[in-house]
Design a protein around this motif. Structure first.
Motif, short mmCIF file in Angstrom:
data_model
loop_
_atom_site.label_atom_id
_atom_site.label_comp_id
_atom_site.label_asym_id
_atom_site.label_seq_id
_atom_site.Cartn_x
_atom_site.Cartn_y
_atom_site.Cartn_z
N ARG A 47 -4.55 16.28 33.04
CA ARG A 47 -4.97 17.13 31.61
C ARG A 47 -4.07 16.67 30.50
NH1 ARG A 47 -1.40 19.90 34.54
NH2 ARG A 47 -0.02 21.42 33.42
N ASP A 48 -2.74 16.28 30.66
CA ASP A 48 -1.75 15.91 29.64
C ASP A 48 -1.69 14.48 29.46
OD1 ASP A 48 -1.11 18.58 29.05
OD2 ASP A 48 0.46 18.87 30.68
N ALA A 49 -2.45 13.58 30.10
CA ALA A 49 -2.40 12.28 29.96
C ALA A 49 -3.48 11.75 29.28
CB ALA A 49 -2.51 11.54 31.53
N THR A 50 -3.41 10.55 28.54
CA THR A 50 -4.42 10.01 27.97
C THR A 50 -4.86 8.75 28.32
OG1 THR A 50 -2.67 8.99 26.19
CG2 THR A 50 -3.59 11.37 25.75
N LEU A 51 -5.86 8.07 27.72
CA LEU A 51 -6.20 6.54 28.05
C LEU A 51 -5.40 5.70 27.54
CD1 LEU A 51 -10.06 6.65 27.87
CD2 LEU A 51 -8.67 6.08 30.01
N PRO A 52 -4.84 4.72 28.02
CA PRO A 52 -3.79 3.85 27.50
C PRO A 52 -4.37 3.43 26.32
CG PRO A 52 -4.05 3.31 29.82
CD PRO A 52 -5.23 4.43 29.44
N LEU A 58 -7.30 11.91 29.48
CA LEU A 58 -7.74 11.10 30.77
C LEU A 58 -8.74 12.17 31.70
CD1 LEU A 58 -7.67 8.86 32.32
CD2 LEU A 58 -5.60 9.61 33.46
N ALA A 59 -8.34 13.39 31.73
CA ALA A 59 -9.26 14.39 32.11
C ALA A 59 -10.70 14.38 31.81
CB ALA A 59 -8.48 15.75 32.19
N ALA A 60 -10.65 14.23 30.33
CA ALA A 60 -12.25 14.48 29.74
C ALA A 60 -12.82 13.09 30.05
CB ALA A 60 -12.02 14.30 27.96
N VAL A 61 -12.26 11.98 30.22
CA VAL A 61 -13.19 10.93 30.65
C VAL A 61 -13.37 10.99 32.44
CG1 VAL A 61 -12.90 8.46 31.06
CG2 VAL A 61 -11.96 9.51 29.21
N THR A 62 -12.31 11.57 33.12
CA THR A 62 -12.53 11.57 34.42
C THR A 62 -13.86 12.78 34.91
OG1 THR A 62 -10.38 11.21 35.06
CG2 THR A 62 -11.17 12.29 36.70
N LEU A 63 -13.98 13.83 34.16
CA LEU A 63 -14.84 14.93 34.56
C LEU A 63 -16.24 14.14 34.45
CD1 LEU A 63 -15.79 17.43 35.03
CD2 LEU A 63 -15.71 17.87 32.43
N PRO A 64 -16.64 13.52 33.52
CA PRO A 64 -18.09 12.98 33.71
C PRO A 64 -17.95 12.05 34.71
CG PRO A 64 -17.11 12.21 31.80
CD PRO A 64 -16.33 13.47 32.18
N ALA A 187 -14.66 3.02 45.22
CA ALA A 187 -13.65 2.22 44.95
C ALA A 187 -13.83 1.06 43.91
CB ALA A 187 -13.11 1.47 46.24
N VAL A 188 -15.01 0.67 43.63
CA VAL A 188 -15.17 -0.48 42.49
C VAL A 188 -15.94 -0.05 41.51
CG1 VAL A 188 -15.09 -2.11 44.51
CG2 VAL A 188 -17.32 -1.15 43.84
N SER A 189 -16.18 1.36 41.45
CA SER A 189 -17.20 1.69 40.20
C SER A 189 -16.63 2.28 39.10
CB SER A 189 -18.31 2.81 40.81
OG SER A 189 -19.18 2.05 41.81
N GLY A 190 -15.11 2.40 38.94
CA GLY A 190 -14.65 2.92 37.59
C GLY A 190 -14.73 4.28 37.65
N ILE A 191 -14.68 5.05 38.64
CA ILE A 191 -14.65 6.60 38.51
C ILE A 191 -13.56 7.14 38.31
CG2 ILE A 191 -15.03 8.80 40.02
CD1 ILE A 191 -17.57 7.41 39.43
N PHE A 192 -12.38 6.75 38.73
CA PHE A 192 -10.99 7.21 38.47
C PHE A 192 -10.31 6.54 37.69
CE2 PHE A 192 -12.29 9.21 42.50
CZ PHE A 192 -12.18 10.68 42.26
N TYR A 193 -10.82 5.09 37.28
CA TYR A 193 -9.92 4.40 36.37
C TYR A 193 -10.84 3.42 35.77
CZ TYR A 193 -10.01 1.98 40.89
OH TYR A 193 -10.79 1.30 42.08
N PRO A 194 -10.61 2.87 34.59
CA PRO A 194 -11.41 1.83 33.75
C PRO A 194 -11.85 0.68 34.72
CG PRO A 194 -9.65 2.63 32.44
CD PRO A 194 -9.37 3.11 33.39
N GLY A 226 -15.07 7.97 23.91
CA GLY A 226 -14.27 6.96 24.88
C GLY A 226 -14.88 5.65 25.08
N ALA A 227 -15.77 5.44 24.22
CA ALA A 227 -16.66 3.87 24.38
C ALA A 227 -15.89 2.82 24.18
CB ALA A 227 -17.94 4.08 23.32
#
Length: 283
Positions: A47-52, A58-64, A187-194, A226-227
């Motif tokens: 919740r307190d982290a951001t995309l580099p 980061l949580a706002a990107v992870t949720l969807p 593992a390869v679909s960018g779910i938890f990281y770009p 986040g585009a």
């Protein structure tokens, strides 16, 4: 009444009855609670982290991405597991004995899986609204995008799950195949990281399968800012529709004949033979 329409009507009724049973099933409630809690913990830690290089949570990107994963996994695992189990307990054999029984059975499975997917998505989404205040400002167009992405994602994954379930010889094999497939895709679909952080050949592989596009479509709906973190800096909406639509069309074209072929081969003697073999392995 037209036999096909009658079968669809019975399938809808059966699916709705089974869906209501999930609301009072201790096993289903526990599974939904545990999996949802795991997703909520991930978002809480982020919740307190951001995309580099950005100010985007980061949580706002992870949720969807998580919501897309839930839809894909539920479509695959529920179809695989349900078909494999009901092949062994005689449900498919009884459906086969009825006029248009397999059609009614398939309609019922679609209703059930769609309902359970909706419940799990709503549970995680409500938690996300609490942890990510910016989510409440999503415009109506974003919610509409989320709906069509989820629907298209289900039609892309449900037939694939049915095909895998029909090809498995027993529930254990079906579970192993589905977990291996979904784990590899996650593992390869960018779910938890770009996805851009992966090697080029892994990015190309992810683009072939529906899970990446499900996550991308959900991020475009609920995290439009986040585009810049996506490949090419774009949401690739037309490509998302094209890939998910292609998987949907292929699955809907191939699944019915494969299931009909499996049903034609089913008999009481074959079912009993599989049970005897299972007992021998246990013994």
């Amino acid at each position: 009444m037209n036999p096909t329409l009658h079968a669809v009507r019975l399938g809808l009724a059966r699916g709705w009855i089974e869906a209501k049973h999930t609301l009072v099933s201790r096993q289903e409630i526990t599974f939904t609670g545990v999996t949802s809690a795991a997703m909520v913990v991930v978002m809480y830690l982020q919740r307190d982290a951001t995309l580099p290089g950005t100010s985007i949570s980061l949580a706002a990107v992870t949720l969807p991405s998580v919501l897309g994963m839930l839809a894909a996994f539920n479509g695959l695992l529920s179809a695989v597991g349900g078909l494999a189990v009901e092949r062994e307990d005689g449900t498919l054999l009884r459906a086969k004995a009825l006029p248009q029984g397999m059609l009614g059975y398939l309609v019922g499975r679609v209703v059930l899986v769609s309902f359970t997917t909706l419940i799990r998505v709503l549970v995680v989404l409500v938690a996300g609204l609490v942890l990510i205040p910016s989510l409440a400002h999503t415009p109506p167009s974003g919610w509409l995008t989320m709906v069509w992405v989820l629907l298209l994602g289900l039609t892309a994954t449900l037939p694939l799950g049915a095909i895998i379930g029909s090809m498995a010889t027993n529930p254990q094999t079906a579970a192993g195949l589905s977990m291996l497939l979904t784990g590899g895709l996650a593992a390869v679909s960018g779910i938890f990281y770009p996805l851009s952080a992966l090697a080029g050949w892994l990015q190309a592989l992810a683009h072939v399968f529906p899970l990446y596009w499900l996550g991308l479509g959900m991020r475009s709906a609920l995290s439009p800012a986040g585009a810049a973190a996506e490949i090419g800096g774009s949401w690739h909406t037309l490509e998302t529709i094209g890939v998910l639509g292609a998987w949907s069309a292929a699955g809907l074209l191939l699944a019915p004949p494969i299931l009909r072929r499996m049903a034609r081969r089913e008999s009481g003697s074959l079912m009993q033979m599989r049970r005897d073999r299972a007992l021998q392995r246990i013994g």
